[in-house]
Design an enzyme around this catalytic site. Structure first.
Site, short mmCIF file in Angstrom:
data_model
loop_
_atom_site.label_atom_id
_atom_site.label_comp_id
_atom_site.label_asym_id
_atom_site.label_seq_id
_atom_site.Cartn_x
_atom_site.Cartn_y
_atom_site.Cartn_z
N HIS A 31 17.46 -37.62 -10.53
CA HIS A 31 17.83 -36.68 -11.45
C HIS A 31 16.98 -35.46 -11.79
O HIS A 31 17.30 -34.50 -12.62
CB HIS A 31 18.26 -37.35 -12.71
CG HIS A 31 17.40 -38.09 -13.42
ND1 HIS A 31 16.39 -38.95 -13.10
CD2 HIS A 31 16.62 -37.58 -14.55
CE1 HIS A 31 15.47 -39.09 -13.92
NE2 HIS A 31 15.40 -38.37 -14.87
N ASP A 32 15.94 -35.52 -11.21
CA ASP A 32 15.04 -34.37 -11.40
C ASP A 32 14.89 -33.67 -9.86
O ASP A 32 13.94 -32.75 -10.29
CB ASP A 32 13.44 -34.98 -11.75
CG ASP A 32 13.66 -35.82 -13.31
OD1 ASP A 32 14.22 -35.33 -14.10
OD2 ASP A 32 12.91 -36.76 -13.31
N GLU B 139 7.12 -44.24 -12.98
CA GLU B 139 7.60 -43.06 -12.44
C GLU B 139 6.15 -42.20 -12.79
O GLU B 139 5.71 -42.14 -13.94
CB GLU B 139 8.62 -42.14 -13.15
CG GLU B 139 8.73 -40.87 -12.64
CD GLU B 139 9.29 -39.74 -13.78
OE1 GLU B 139 9.48 -38.65 -13.30
OE2 GLU B 139 8.73 -39.82 -14.96
N ASP C 283 30.28 -42.48 -19.60
CA ASP C 283 30.00 -43.50 -20.42
C ASP C 283 30.25 -44.83 -20.02
O ASP C 283 30.37 -44.88 -18.98
CB ASP C 283 31.23 -43.32 -21.62
CG ASP C 283 32.60 -43.22 -21.18
OD1 ASP C 283 33.02 -44.50 -20.45
OD2 ASP C 283 33.26 -42.43 -21.41
N ASP D 109 15.90 -47.69 -18.68
CA ASP D 109 14.64 -46.59 -18.89
C ASP D 109 13.78 -46.43 -20.12
O ASP D 109 14.51 -46.52 -21.13
CB ASP D 109 15.35 -45.15 -18.60
CG ASP D 109 14.54 -44.32 -17.90
OD1 ASP D 109 13.42 -44.02 -17.97
OD2 ASP D 109 15.20 -43.63 -17.02
N ASP E 64 9.18 -44.10 -17.78
CA ASP E 64 9.22 -42.64 -17.67
C ASP E 64 7.75 -41.98 -17.80
O ASP E 64 7.10 -42.45 -18.58
CB ASP E 64 10.21 -42.11 -18.88
CG ASP E 64 10.60 -40.70 -18.98
OD1 ASP E 64 11.10 -40.27 -17.83
OD2 ASP E 64 10.16 -39.79 -19.65
N ASP F 28 33.76 -40.80 -16.56
CA ASP F 28 34.10 -40.72 -17.91
C ASP F 28 35.46 -41.52 -18.10
O ASP F 28 36.46 -41.34 -17.47
CB ASP F 28 34.54 -39.19 -18.11
CG ASP F 28 35.15 -38.83 -19.33
OD1 ASP F 28 35.19 -39.72 -20.40
OD2 ASP F 28 35.90 -37.46 -19.41
#
Ligand code: GLC
Length: 546
Positions: free
Chosen positions: A330-331, A269, A30, A99, A203, A22
């Protein structure tokens, strides 16, 4: 020309932008924050970065629900920030892949807002709409279940029809049978390629098309999918995943990407058995360059099971096909926590990831051993956590927040140095383990996990055998040992991984060489061995060049 492409040799690093750094003190990451950490990533030794989406989005699924494919979400920065990020990355020799969420948009996307108005608007056919069954038409058109459970159809009163969503209801599926949709999405691909990005991660690409006759999926006895079967939720997704039309689109996108120089790449993916995954590469290696194999994320600390995964990958993807592995993302739950937060085991798995044939992806924070974090209910953010199945709040078990917590930069209690001001509370909490599992502390410790990553990445960068060498499994008498050989020209390496919690001695090996690398900190480079001793959970690389 070199037979091998850059993405075959590269080590990728995944950044979840909301959680990396951040720069504005608002508790979310960011682009400027990422820019400030590029030198860190260069030093770490990675070659390319995959960014989870930072496009315009209501963030209901944290960027996987897009409202403008050509705009940067203001909370992450501006187009100028993006340009600077790309420019600085390239100046450091780091590639960037974005992505690409082609399957669906957000339900707040202007296209969907238009599409749902009635059955005759200009975007009426941009999504998958269908009449319902029964007299009042309010029964879903067929039995299809979404990936996260429940019907794949959601009723829309105004339009008087159901729309299809392979994932969450707030993510309506685009209608890829509509030429305008296809052209529009292809234009966006070119838009980003023209800006200079080096490729895309696609994705849930296996769900792009559904059966055009809308046939019911066959029933199955399986509740959860496995590595050998994608059937789940008591259904086999025969008519909703991996359709031939999807493979054709992969090939079309490959053609677009192939027009660009320097070369760009595509990684898909998809979740299903390896054979189905293989189909996305195209029958003539003319589809996606890579498709993630998630088997290592889901395996146990068991050399037999891992051997099977590697054998399967090798037999399905012989050269010129190229495998692609990761340990978490992240999953998925963080790997170190699946291993009981045991760092020795994590080192062993990391050596495995970086020494088998295929392109490895490292998930941010893995290099400092960030733990899976238990998030208090009051701070749950992942929409999946709130899902109910048969009225039961089972979604909490699939909550992905715990692997998405802020990157741990410094031993600072409140936010681990994620935000410039230490009093800022980040969007997800940081765990107490940050006091040791952080960049600053580990950079100052020559025996740290981070230093191990530095050393291993450096070793790999200097080793064509590890990057692109041939691969062969070797047999051992000890079933707790996994061993294989990588060869490129004169360079011959043998990797030996000890999965047992005991010291193992390999007597009278038929090979002679020296320990060139070890997951333990101390290595004697001149130590020729005739018997090899491995500490518990130790992994080594033997150089047998001579
Ligand atoms: C992919 C993403 C996941 C997202 C889903 C829907 O599986 O990795 O984070 O929620 O697709 O776009």
């Amino acid at each position: 020309m070199d037979k091998y492409m850059w993405w075959q040799k590269a080590v990728f690093y995944q950044i979840y932008p909301r959680s990396f750094k951040d720069s504005t003190n608002n508790g979310i990451g960011d682009l400027k924050g990422i820019i400030s950490k590029l030198d860190y990533l260069k030093e770490l030794g990675i070659d390319a970065i995959w960014y989870s989406p930072f496009f315009m989005s209501p963030q209901e699924d944290f960027g996987y629900d897009i409202t403008a494919y050509d705009k940067i979400a203001p909370e992450y920065g501006t187009m100028d920030d993006f340009k600077l990020l790309l420019e600085k990355s390239h100046a450091l020799g780091i590639k960037m892949i974005l992505d690409l969420v082609l399957n669906h948009t957000s339900d707040k996307h202007p296209w969907f807002l238009e599409s749902k108005k009635d059955q005759s608007n200009p975007k009426a056919d941009w999504y998958v709409w269908k009449d319902g069954k029964k007299k009042n038409g309010k029964k879903p058109p067929n039995n299809w279940k979404s990936i996260i459970g429940g019907s794949m159809w959601k009723w829309n009163e105004k339009r008087g029809q159901f729309y299809l969503h392979q994932f969450l209801p707030c993510q309506p599926d685009l209608n890829w049978r509509n030429e305008e949709v296809k052209q529009q999405m292809f234009d966006y691909i070119e838009y980003w390629l023209n800006k200079g990005v080096d490729g895309f991660r696609l994705d849930i690409i296996h769900t792009l098309f559904e059966d055009n006759k809308f046939r019911d999926n066959p029933k199955s006895w399986r509740l959860f999918p496995s590595e050998s079967s994608s059937a789940s939720l008591f259904q086999n997704p025969r008519y909703t995943q991996f359709l031939p039309e999807t493979i054709e689109i992969c090939k079309s996108i490959r053609k677009i990407v192939n027009n660009y120089s320097p070369p760009r790449m595509l990684v898909g993916e998809a979740t299903r058995e390896p054979k189905a995954i293989r189909s996305l590469y195209g029958a003539h290696n003319d589809g996606l360059n890579l498709v993630f194999n998630f088997s290592l994320c889901n395996t146990d600390f068991n050399p037999k099971k891992i051997t099977k995964i590697i054998q399967e990958s090798e037999s399905l993807l012989p050269e010129p096909y190229w495998p692609c592995f990761c340990l978490s993302n992240h999953d998925n739950k963080r790997m170190i926590s699946k291993l009981g937060n045991n760092e020795e085991k994590m080192r062993l798995f990391t050596l495995l990831l970086l020494s088998i044939r295929g392109t490895p992806f490292i998930y941010y924070g893995e290099e400092v051993g960030m733990h899976q974090v238990k998030i208090p209910k009051s701070q749950w953010s992942d929409p999946i956590a709130f899902l109910k199945f048969f009225k039961l709040p089972i979604g909490r078990f699939f909550n992905r927040d715990g692997c998405r917590t802020p990157m741990q930069w410094k031993p600072v209690e409140n936010n681990a140095g994620f935000s410039p001001n230490s009093s800022i509370k980040p969007w997800l909490p940081v765990p107490p383990s940050l006091m040791t599992q952080n960049v600053e502390t580990q950079l100052n410790n020559k025996d740290s996990l981070l230093k191990f990553y530095h050393d291993l990445l450096k070793f790999r960068k200097n080793s064509l055998a590890l990057q692109i060498g041939t691969f062969s499994l070797l047999s051992t008498a000890n079933e707790k040992i996994l061993t294989y050989k990588r060869t490129f020209g004169d360079e011959k390496l043998i990797i030996i991984l000890n999965f047992s919690n005991k010291v193992v001695e390999i007597v009278n090996p038929t090979i002679d060489g020296f320990k060139a690398f070890s997951t333990k900190s101390i290595i004697d480079h001149n130590n020729f061995v005739s018997n090899i001793i491995l500490d518990k959970f130790e992994g080594i690389i033997l150089d047998i060049r001579s």
